[in-house]
Scaffold this active site. Structure first.
Site, PDB file in Angstrom:
ATOM      1  N   ASN A 189       1.098  -1.504   0.336  1.00  0.00           N
ATOM      2  CA  ASN A 189      -0.143  -0.044  -0.015  1.00  0.00           C
ATOM      3  C   ASN A 189       1.013   1.112  -0.057  1.00  0.00           C
ATOM      4  O   ASN A 189       0.401   2.414  -0.016  1.00  0.00           O
ATOM      5  CB  ASN A 189      -1.167  -0.103   1.288  1.00  0.00           C
ATOM      6  CG  ASN A 189      -0.654  -0.317   2.111  1.00  0.00           C
ATOM      7  OD1 ASN A 189       0.693  -0.697   2.538  1.00  0.00           O
ATOM      8  ND2 ASN A 189      -1.236   0.593   3.360  1.00  0.00           N
ATOM      9  N   SER A 227      -0.468  -7.615   7.361  1.00  0.00           N
ATOM     10  CA  SER A 227      -1.786  -8.390   8.124  1.00  0.00           C
ATOM     11  C   SER A 227      -1.392  -9.609   9.304  1.00  0.00           C
ATOM     12  O   SER A 227      -0.407  -9.536   9.918  1.00  0.00           O
ATOM     13  CB  SER A 227      -2.078  -9.187   7.487  1.00  0.00           C
ATOM     14  OG  SER A 227      -1.816 -10.751   7.654  1.00  0.00           O
ATOM     15  N   GLU A 268       4.902  -4.659  12.147  1.00  0.00           N
ATOM     16  CA  GLU A 268       3.772  -2.687  12.109  1.00  0.00           C
ATOM     17  C   GLU A 268       2.110  -4.083  11.191  1.00  0.00           C
ATOM     18  O   GLU A 268       2.807  -4.228   9.994  1.00  0.00           O
ATOM     19  CB  GLU A 268       3.748  -1.669  11.222  1.00  0.00           C
ATOM     20  CG  GLU A 268       3.318  -0.947  10.952  1.00  0.00           C
ATOM     21  CD  GLU A 268       1.903  -0.546  10.380  1.00  0.00           C
ATOM     22  OE1 GLU A 268       0.530  -0.225  10.640  1.00  0.00           O
ATOM     23  OE2 GLU A 268       2.236   0.362   9.277  1.00  0.00           O
ATOM     24  N   CYS A 295      -3.035   1.726   6.907  1.00  0.00           N
ATOM     25  CA  CYS A 295      -3.522   0.924   8.510  1.00  0.00           C
ATOM     26  C   CYS A 295      -3.743   1.703   9.118  1.00  0.00           C
ATOM     27  O   CYS A 295      -4.375   2.103  10.540  1.00  0.00           O
ATOM     28  CB  CYS A 295      -2.000   0.524   8.523  1.00  0.00           C
ATOM     29  SG  CYS A 295      -1.699  -0.708   7.945  1.00  0.00           S
TER      30      CYS A 295
END
Length: 458
Positions: free
Chosen positions: A133, A209, A230, A264
């Site tokens: 991302n 994830s 993270e 996130c």
């Protein structure tokens, strides 16, 4: 068949396929990274800093090329992609500037000796597992401090970001990082697990994830390796009485549409005084409906595609499930009838604890807005999820807003801003959002040994 592919999420067409490592190449990568460590750690800190400075210069010089690459690769609108390139470059530059001083030995109180000295030493080859991302930013977060510290890197990027991962490796090598000190690998998940288990690898960092993080942490723990994770986030944003409702609503809309909601630390759950809920929702809905969805290379576009058709379908299904379970859908939520991974941004209210959307992360352009009767209720709901990455509080009474922010169970709490990330600020979460910190001096402390040297008179 290749597992790494560049599939344009705007068109749905696969542009290129990449073949993963075979087993003999895995051993070669491990052996070379291990051998390179002795040479790289012996390189003077100022020389390593100069290399990172050249990396930052390359990001600046090649910004248009780099931005267009990820716009095609994972769908980020061009202006946002340019912003990410700039941020990544600034991280390399921050460590080039501050890295040497962070590695300087620290003199302690001798406490009866002639000298008590703390030294900072690199630990060895590291494996990094990175997501799609923010292809450049999240690699820079891991790579810059650890190359500066003297560690060597084996980098596995997301399967859809093979093209940008090759260019990042090219930039690092052209700037002066030895080929074996930074290896970009197209490896399978099983191959990465084998690398983490290998005694030559000393640590692993993953952004991804919860499931991936749990698997990596289990493997690292079994082999006594340091890990930094993270993971997901379902960030709360609390609007206090007295806040500028329209301004905050516009900020929420912009944040949730940025990167098609695939961040996130985006504000995914918004808590608003119940008396102002209707007006707030109306402003967000208007902004969502006015946003242009389309080709990320078109500079007039606000929202690009999601990273893949599969990712888009997952978010659409989450919205449909929420509505089926009793939530109210105010706008959007459907897949667009066109090629690619596009969906119409959605606004949901009426989410209750019995619904899936109450605790799960919705990784797409969806705003979930709650009406609350008090700030105490807002804080209770904000903390009533398994995630704890970041959160924010918005209000005009700053001291009161700071008090409310201090009650959020998160790794990063903001007042009148959300999700700010800068090279010198620590980044990381609590609870199921992971552990460890990246960026700033904290990012330099995760994968180093703190070594005491104490000297007494003969």
């Amino acid at each position: 068949m290749a597992e790494y592919t560049t599939t344009n999420p705007t068109t749905g067409r696969t542009d290129k396929e990449f073949t993963i490592l075979d087993s003999t190449e895995v051993e070669r990568v491990l052996a070379q990274s291990h051998a390179a460590f002795a040479r790289w750690r012996a390189t003077a800190a100022q020389e390593r800093a100069a290399i990172l400075e050249r990396v930052a210069d390359a990001y600046d010089a090649r910004s248009q090329e780099l931005a267009k690459l990820i716009a095609v690769e994972m769908g980020k609108p061009l202006a946002q992609a340019l912003g990410e390139v700039k941020l990544a470059g600034s991280i390399y530059r921050w460590y080039a500037t501050h890295g040497p001083e962070l590695l300087e030995p620290e003199q302690l109180d001798p406490q009866g000796a002639q000298e008590s000295l703390v030294q900072t030493e690199p630990i060895g080859p590291l494996v990094g597992v990175m997501p799609w991302n923010f292809p450049y930013y999240q690699v820079a977060r891991f790579v810059a401090p650890n190359l500066m510290a003297g560690n060597t890197i084996i980098l596995k990027h997301a399967e859809i970001c093979a093209g940008s991962s090759e260019v990042m490796a090219e930039i690092l090598h052209e700037a002066g990082v030895p080929q074996d000190a930074y290896a970009n690998v197209f490896a399978s998940h099983d191959q990465i697990a084998d690398m983490v288990a290998d005694p030559r690898v000393r640590g692993v960092s993953l952004t991804g994830s919860e499931r991936a993080g749990a698997a990596v942490a289990e493997n690292a723990g079994k082999h006594l390796k340091k890990s930094v994770l993270e993971l997901g986030g379902s960030d709360p944003l609390i609007v206090l009485d007295g806040a500028d409702l329209e301004q905050v609503a516009s900020t929420v809309a912009t944040a949730r549409l940025s990167n098609a909601g695939q961040a996130c630390n985006s504000p995914k759950r918004i808590f608003v005084p119940a008396a102002k809920l209707e007006a707030f929702v109306g402003t967000v809905v208007a902004a969502f409906e006015a946003a242009t969805v389309g080709d990320p290379l078109d500079e007039s576009v606000d929202v690009g595609p999601l990273s893949s058709v599969g990712a888009r379908d997952t978010v659409v299904e989450q919205v449909e499930t929420a509505v089926r379970q009793g939530a109210t859908l105010h706008t959007g939520g459907q897949a667009l009838d066109r090629d690619g991974a596009f969906m119409q941004p959605a606004v949901l209210t009426g989410i209750t604890p019995e619904m899936d959307a109450y605790t799960e992360e919705i990784f797409g352009p969806v705003a979930v807005i709650y009406g609350v009767d008090s700030e105490e209720e807002a804080v209770e709901l904000a903390n009533d999820v398994p995630f704890g990455l970041s959160g924010s509080v918005w209000g005009t009474d700053l001291e009161h807003a700071k008090d409310v922010a201090d009650r959020l169970d998160v790794g990063m709490a903001y007042v009148n801003e959300h999700g700010t990330t800068l090279p010198g600020l620590p980044f990381g979460g609590v609870k199921r959002s992971g552990f460890g910190r990246e960026l700033g001096r904290w990012g330099m402390s995760e994968f180093v040994n703190t070594r005491l040297r104490r000297t007494s008179a003969a």
